[in-house]
Design an enzyme around this catalytic site. Sequence first.
Site, PDB file in Angstrom:
ATOM      1  N   ASP A   1       0.843  -1.202   0.000  1.00  0.00           N
ATOM      2  CA  ASP A   1       0.000   0.000   0.000  1.00  0.00           C
ATOM      3  C   ASP A   1       0.878   1.252   0.000  1.00  0.00           C
ATOM      4  O   ASP A   1       0.368   2.377  -0.030  1.00  0.00           O
ATOM      5  CB  ASP A   1      -0.997  -0.010   1.174  1.00  0.00           C
ATOM      6  CG  ASP A   1      -0.329  -0.073   2.527  1.00  0.00           C
ATOM      7  OD1 ASP A   1       0.905  -0.223   2.578  1.00  0.00           O
ATOM      8  OD2 ASP A   1      -1.046   0.034   3.537  1.00  0.00           O
TER       9      ASP A   1
ATOM     10  N   GLU B   1       9.001  -4.368  10.631  1.00  0.00           N
ATOM     11  CA  GLU B   1       9.446  -3.076  10.091  1.00  0.00           C
ATOM     12  C   GLU B   1      10.008  -2.178  11.188  1.00  0.00           C
ATOM     13  O   GLU B   1       9.358  -1.943  12.219  1.00  0.00           O
ATOM     14  CB  GLU B   1       8.273  -2.376   9.376  1.00  0.00           C
ATOM     15  CG  GLU B   1       8.679  -1.035   8.777  1.00  0.00           C
ATOM     16  CD  GLU B   1       7.714  -0.473   7.754  1.00  0.00           C
ATOM     17  OE1 GLU B   1       6.735  -1.163   7.378  1.00  0.00           O
ATOM     18  OE2 GLU B   1       7.940   0.674   7.316  1.00  0.00           O
TER      19      GLU B   1
HETATM   20  O1  KIV Z   1       3.542  -1.108   1.670  1.00  0.00           O
HETATM   21  C1  KIV Z   1       4.723  -1.499   1.707  1.00  0.00           C
HETATM   22  O2  KIV Z   1       5.545  -1.208   0.830  1.00  0.00           O
HETATM   23  C2  KIV Z   1       5.136  -2.321   2.844  1.00  0.00           C
HETATM   24  C3  KIV Z   1       6.598  -2.604   3.009  1.00  0.00           C
HETATM   25  C4  KIV Z   1       7.289  -1.404   3.536  1.00  0.00           C
HETATM   26  C5  KIV Z   1       6.840  -3.790   3.850  1.00  0.00           C
HETATM   27  O3  KIV Z   1       4.314  -2.726   3.614  1.00  0.00           O
END
Ligand code: KIV
Length: 271
Positions: free
Chosen positions: A51, A189
């Site tokens: 997202d 994260e």
């Molecule tokens: O939306 C995204 O790109 C993510 C990554 C940072 C893991 O969730």
Amino acid sequence: MSVHSEIKKVTTNTLQKLKNKGEKISMITAYDFSFAKLFDQSGIDVILVGDSASNVMAGHETTLPITLDQMIYHASSVIRGINRCLVVVDLPFGSYQSNSEIALASAIRIMKETGAHAIKLEGGEEVVESIKRIVSAGIPVMGHLGLTPQSIYKFGTYSVRAKEELEANKLRSDAQLLQDVGCFAIVLEKIPAALAKEVSESLDVPTIGIGAGMHCDGQVLVMHDMLGINTEFKPRFLRKYLNMAEQVTTAVQQYIKDVKSLDFPNEQEQY
Ligand code: KIV
């Protein structure tokens, strides 16, 4: 021979095999057909239709505005470009938090309308009922703990999470819970490397880190960050593999010059 080079199609089982063998998992985000095709041909294990599309594709400040319909558009484009890798799609903000029935309906739309292989959602204990329901419908779920960008207004900052013992303990128990209810992998994260190491070693399922250090079972980066398309984002954890912003600017400036100077198109470049 590595597991990576033996496999024809990457599945959730492949990721487990990679962890069991001690081979790291590579994951990158993609949002469109052309880049997905390049990444798949490069041999990436997992593409995440994140997202983060809300930021890097649509220019929003946060991931909150992107809709389920927009995620479905990006995911279907990615799926048309791939042949081998596993494709995981983020459930966007608002498409799963209300209750498990809504969460399942959103996950089903992603699977049915895009052809993706799994979904990802953010959170621990709070989303466990939804995860159970989605998993029992046969849809593989990837968890996401630590800095969960859909909760940015609760956190107030994008700084490292779980530095304090209370939050670290919640993360430890959430990780166990996500594994217990059937998540096939968990993104960690922006948390301290020592905590990510402890969690990765305590779980059977693979962890995939972003800003969570070297001991996770795999790594993920946002394509616009690692390819140097997005020049303003410079966190410590980011390694840039290309300076695409500079390369694209140079190429387009050359093209403008060639058009203005009547150099392009030349005799050979016309019919
Ligand atoms: O939306 C995204 O790109 C993510 C990554 C940072 C893991 O969730």
